[in-house]
Design an enzyme around this catalytic site. Structure first.
Site, PDB file in Angstrom:
ATOM      1  N   GLY A   1       0.814  -1.220   0.000  1.00 11.41           N
ATOM      2  CA  GLY A   1       0.000   0.000   0.000  1.00 11.41           C
ATOM      3  C   GLY A   1       0.841   1.261   0.000  1.00 11.41           C
ATOM      4  O   GLY A   1       2.080   1.200   0.003  1.00 11.41           O
ATOM      5  N   MET A   2       0.160   2.401   0.019  1.00 12.06           N
ATOM      6  CA  MET A   2       0.849   3.700  -0.068  1.00 12.06           C
ATOM      7  C   MET A   2       1.769   3.920   1.145  1.00 12.06           C
ATOM      8  O   MET A   2       2.957   4.202   0.985  1.00 12.06           O
ATOM      9  CB  MET A   2      -0.198   4.807  -0.173  1.00 12.06           C
ATOM     10  CG  MET A   2       0.376   6.185  -0.220  1.00 12.06           C
ATOM     11  SD  MET A   2      -0.790   7.428  -0.760  1.00 12.06           S
ATOM     12  CE  MET A   2      -2.104   7.294   0.419  1.00 12.06           C
ATOM     13  N   LEU A   3       1.240   3.795   2.344  1.00 16.99           N
ATOM     14  CA  LEU A   3       2.067   3.991   3.539  1.00 16.99           C
ATOM     15  C   LEU A   3       2.996   2.798   3.762  1.00 16.99           C
ATOM     16  O   LEU A   3       4.185   2.981   4.066  1.00 16.99           O
ATOM     17  CB  LEU A   3       1.165   4.190   4.775  1.00 16.99           C
ATOM     18  CG  LEU A   3       1.889   4.306   6.115  1.00 16.99           C
ATOM     19  CD1 LEU A   3       2.850   5.496   6.132  1.00 16.99           C
ATOM     20  CD2 LEU A   3       0.881   4.422   7.267  1.00 16.99           C
TER      21      LEU A   3
ATOM     22  N   ALA B   1      -5.389  -2.189   5.516  1.00 12.01           N
ATOM     23  CA  ALA B   1      -6.757  -1.736   5.800  1.00 12.01           C
ATOM     24  C   ALA B   1      -7.542  -1.730   4.499  1.00 12.01           C
ATOM     25  O   ALA B   1      -6.960  -1.811   3.407  1.00 12.01           O
ATOM     26  CB  ALA B   1      -6.748  -0.329   6.397  1.00 12.01           C
TER      27      ALA B   1
ATOM     28  N   THR C   1      -9.349   0.897   2.542  1.00 15.20           N
ATOM     29  CA  THR C   1      -9.268   2.351   2.676  1.00 15.20           C
ATOM     30  C   THR C   1     -10.220   3.142   1.772  1.00 15.20           C
ATOM     31  O   THR C   1     -10.137   4.364   1.735  1.00 15.20           O
ATOM     32  CB  THR C   1      -7.821   2.826   2.414  1.00 15.20           C
ATOM     33  OG1 THR C   1      -7.408   2.348   1.132  1.00 15.20           O
ATOM     34  CG2 THR C   1      -6.870   2.308   3.467  1.00 15.20           C
TER      35      THR C   1
ATOM     36  N   TYR D   1     -16.493   4.133   7.715  1.00 17.38           N
ATOM     37  CA  TYR D   1     -15.032   3.969   7.791  1.00 17.38           C
ATOM     38  C   TYR D   1     -14.508   4.523   9.122  1.00 17.38           C
ATOM     39  O   TYR D   1     -13.707   3.878   9.804  1.00 17.38           O
ATOM     40  CB  TYR D   1     -14.384   4.692   6.607  1.00 17.38           C
ATOM     41  CG  TYR D   1     -12.877   4.819   6.655  1.00 17.38           C
ATOM     42  CD1 TYR D   1     -12.049   3.784   6.242  1.00 17.38           C
ATOM     43  CD2 TYR D   1     -12.277   6.003   7.102  1.00 17.38           C
ATOM     44  CE1 TYR D   1     -10.666   3.921   6.267  1.00 17.38           C
ATOM     45  CE2 TYR D   1     -10.900   6.145   7.134  1.00 17.38           C
ATOM     46  CZ  TYR D   1     -10.100   5.109   6.712  1.00 17.38           C
ATOM     47  OH  TYR D   1      -8.725   5.243   6.745  1.00 17.38           O
TER      48      TYR D   1
ATOM     49  N   LYS E   1     -12.716   2.588  12.265  1.00 16.71           N
ATOM     50  CA  LYS E   1     -11.419   2.983  12.841  1.00 16.71           C
ATOM     51  C   LYS E   1     -11.522   3.124  14.361  1.00 16.71           C
ATOM     52  O   LYS E   1     -10.622   2.711  15.085  1.00 16.71           O
ATOM     53  CB  LYS E   1     -10.923   4.290  12.200  1.00 16.71           C
ATOM     54  CG  LYS E   1     -10.323   4.095  10.821  1.00 16.71           C
ATOM     55  CD  LYS E   1      -9.067   3.236  10.900  1.00 16.71           C
ATOM     56  CE  LYS E   1      -8.363   3.083   9.581  1.00 16.71           C
ATOM     57  NZ  LYS E   1      -7.276   2.088   9.635  1.00 16.71           N
TER      58      LYS E   1
HETATM   59  N1  LIG Z   1      -4.853   7.251   2.689  1.00 12.60           N
HETATM   60  C1  LIG Z   1      -5.130   8.172   3.611  1.00 12.60           C
HETATM   61  O1  LIG Z   1      -5.261   9.376   3.325  1.00 12.60           O
HETATM   62  C2  LIG Z   1      -5.268   7.748   5.055  1.00 12.60           C
HETATM   63  C3  LIG Z   1      -5.697   8.701   5.992  1.00 12.60           C
HETATM   64  C4  LIG Z   1      -5.795   8.329   7.341  1.00 12.60           C
HETATM   65  C5  LIG Z   1      -5.468   7.047   7.736  1.00 12.60           C
HETATM   66  N2  LIG Z   1      -5.076   6.139   6.807  1.00 12.60           N
HETATM   67  C6  LIG Z   1      -4.752   4.782   7.261  1.00 12.60           C
HETATM   68  O2  LIG Z   1      -3.390   4.513   6.962  1.00 12.60           O
HETATM   69  C7  LIG Z   1      -3.211   3.120   6.711  1.00 12.60           C
HETATM   70  C8  LIG Z   1      -2.515   2.920   5.375  1.00 12.60           C
HETATM   71  O3  LIG Z   1      -3.341   3.499   4.368  1.00 12.60           O
HETATM   72  P1  LIG Z   1      -2.921   3.486   2.822  1.00 12.60           P
HETATM   73  O4  LIG Z   1      -3.619   4.623   2.192  1.00 12.60           O
HETATM   74  O5  LIG Z   1      -1.446   3.313   2.701  1.00 12.60           O
HETATM   75  O6  LIG Z   1      -3.648   2.136   2.350  1.00 12.60           O
HETATM   76  P2  LIG Z   1      -3.641   1.434   0.894  1.00 12.60           P
HETATM   77  O7  LIG Z   1      -2.698   2.107  -0.023  1.00 12.60           O
HETATM   78  O8  LIG Z   1      -5.075   1.289   0.495  1.00 12.60           O
HETATM   79  O9  LIG Z   1      -3.045  -0.021   1.232  1.00 12.60           O
HETATM   80  C9  LIG Z   1      -3.769  -0.947   1.972  1.00 12.60           C
HETATM   81  C10 LIG Z   1      -2.926  -2.173   2.167  1.00 12.60           C
HETATM   82  O10 LIG Z   1      -3.689  -3.118   2.938  1.00 12.60           O
HETATM   83  C11 LIG Z   1      -3.567  -4.397   2.339  1.00 12.60           C
HETATM   84  N3  LIG Z   1      -4.732  -5.218   2.684  1.00 12.60           N
HETATM   85  C12 LIG Z   1      -6.040  -4.982   2.390  1.00 12.60           C
HETATM   86  N4  LIG Z   1      -6.803  -5.975   2.866  1.00 12.60           N
HETATM   87  C13 LIG Z   1      -5.977  -6.877   3.474  1.00 12.60           C
HETATM   88  C14 LIG Z   1      -6.158  -8.108   4.145  1.00 12.60           C
HETATM   89  N5  LIG Z   1      -7.370  -8.647   4.295  1.00 12.60           N
HETATM   90  N6  LIG Z   1      -5.065  -8.742   4.649  1.00 12.60           N
HETATM   91  C15 LIG Z   1      -3.829  -8.211   4.506  1.00 12.60           C
HETATM   92  N7  LIG Z   1      -3.588  -7.061   3.879  1.00 12.60           N
HETATM   93  C16 LIG Z   1      -4.651  -6.383   3.361  1.00 12.60           C
HETATM   94  C17 LIG Z   1      -3.482  -4.100   0.849  1.00 12.60           C
HETATM   95  O11 LIG Z   1      -2.958  -5.216   0.169  1.00 12.60           O
HETATM   96  P3  LIG Z   1      -3.373  -5.499  -1.385  1.00 12.60           P
HETATM   97  O12 LIG Z   1      -2.769  -4.376  -2.157  1.00 12.60           O
HETATM   98  O13 LIG Z   1      -2.781  -6.811  -1.689  1.00 12.60           O
HETATM   99  O14 LIG Z   1      -4.866  -5.485  -1.402  1.00 12.60           O
HETATM  100  C18 LIG Z   1      -2.529  -2.892   0.874  1.00 12.60           C
HETATM  101  O15 LIG Z   1      -1.201  -3.332   0.973  1.00 12.60           O
HETATM  102  C19 LIG Z   1      -4.611   2.508   6.807  1.00 12.60           C
HETATM  103  O16 LIG Z   1      -4.837   2.027   8.102  1.00 12.60           O
HETATM  104  C20 LIG Z   1      -5.529   3.697   6.552  1.00 12.60           C
HETATM  105  O17 LIG Z   1      -6.805   3.508   7.110  1.00 12.60           O
HETATM  106  C21 LIG Z   1      -4.959   6.452   5.479  1.00 12.60           C
END
Ligand SMILES: NC(=O)c1ccc[n+]([C@@H]2O[C@H](COP(=O)([O-])OP(=O)(O)OC[C@H]3O[C@@H](n4cnc5c(N)ncnc54)[C@H](OP(=O)(O)O)[C@@H]3O)[C@@H](O)[C@H]2O)c1
Length: 293
Positions: free
Chosen positions: A10-12, A59, A61, A126, A130
């Site tokens: 994922g992104m983070l 997550a 997301t 969502y 959380k």
């Molecule tokens: N994006 C934002 O602006 C934002 C803001 C506040 C908080 N956050 C939090 O920050 C964290 C990282 O966010 P992000 O934007 O980097 O997320 P993201 O890019 O959507 O990446 C999500 C990751 O979770 C993995 N995943 C999904 N379902 C899964 C499962 N059942 N088992 C194992 N892995 C799984 C995905 O794998 P696959 O690629 O293989 O599906 C991917 O690697 C999350 O907790 C998010 O809620 C994000």
């Protein structure tokens, strides 16, 4: 130190992998290898990897898709963290979980930010997931860190910065409408990854806010991107209430990194400074990718 990193595609997660691998042994299984909703897989993984720390960047997301309140999305966002919190307690390792600004309702009047001990009151499904994930982590893991963040952008994954470049370059939009009455802190995932590393190294405990310093509106964020990349697209302001989306968004998403600051651990930078660094490094690639789409 051995770190089990979940969500590394994922992104983070991808930036966490980059940052943590420089100093530590990082085991980063894909979601196919370790599906966090499966209790048996969680236990087997903890047993075989035997990590000191589990960092959960996994997550579901898609905030709007969560409004469907499907069981699977709840499982990923709540049961997954609960599984690892319980597993980490059993195997005596630290659990680091990522949460969100969407746990708050955003009703505080600007310029007041949200603090770690403000009462959560989510507006969306969502956000509710959380909050539930935070409760599951606190209730089950004796050694945890919860980091609330928001408005993330980075090199990998879908995000706001890429979407602005896409609209300006690929769609060749002459004008982009952007919300000018919502506030938050655009946060670079690479910087957040460095902050997470610092927290882990200093044995942080409890709940932390970690976003870039300062705040802006999506309108101002877009303006800064277009200016830095010298894109000529015009901007038109609009209100958050003009945008019809399934999930309600908080107006005030500004988090104060109070606990990080009080513990002398805050390394987050002003949002504009990090955005400029990010665009200097990756802007040309983002533009050429958008041209080829
Ligand atoms: N994006 C934002 O602006 C934002 C803001 C506040 C908080 N956050 C939090 O920050 C964290 C990282 O966010 P992000 O934007 O980097 O997320 P993201 O890019 O959507 O990446 C999500 C990751 O979770 C993995 N995943 C999904 N379902 C899964 C499962 N059942 N088992 C194992 N892995 C799984 C995905 O794998 P696959 O690629 O293989 O599906 C991917 O690697 C999350 O907790 C998010 O809620 C994000």
């Amino acid at each position: 130190m051995k770190i089990l990193l979940l969500g590394s595609t994922g992104m983070l997660g991808s930036d966490c992998k980059l940052v943590l691998e420089t100093d530590y042994e990082v085991v980063a299984p894909s979601s196919k290898e370790v599906n966090i909703i499966r209790w048996d897989t969680v236990i087997e993984t903890l047993q075989s990897v035997s990590p000191d720390v589990v960092l959960n960047c996994a997550a579901f997301t898609d905030v709007d898709a969560c409004e469907a309140d499907e069981e699977y999305m709840r499982k990923v966002n709540v049961e997954g963290p609960r599984n690892f919190a319980q597993g980490c307690a059993r195997f005596h390792c630290k659990f680091v979980h990522i949460s969100s600004d969407y746990v708050f309702d955003g009703q505080k009047l600007m310029p007041q930010p949200y603090f770690e001990d403000d009462a959560p009151h989510p507006l969306s499904v969502y956000g509710r997931y959380k909050v539930e994930s935070e409760v599951a982590v606190r209730d089950n893991s004796p050694n945890y860190i919860i980091v609330r963040t928001g408005w993330l952008y980075g090199r990998n994954g879908k995000n706001f910065v890429k979407s602005v470049v896409f609209q300006a370059v690929s769609m060749k939009k002459k004008t982009i409408k952007m919300v000018s009455d919502q506030y938050g802190s655009p946060t670079w995932t690479y910087r957040l990854a460095l902050q997470l590393k610092k927290l882990i190294e200093n044995d942080g405990r409890g709940t932390y806010h970690a976003t870039a310093e300062g705040c802006c509106t999506p309108y101002e964020w877009t303006e800064a991107i277009l200016e830095k990349l010298e894109l000529k697209t015009k901007l038109e302001p609009c209100s958050l209430t003009d945008i019809q989306r399934p999930a309600k968004r908080p107006v005030n998403c500004v988090l104060e990194n109070r606990n990080l600051k009080e513990q002398g651990l805050n390394i987050m930078r002003p949002w504009k400074e990090d955005l400029d660094t990010f665009l200097e490094k990756y802007g040309p690639d983002l533009i050429s990718e958008a041209k080829n789409q």
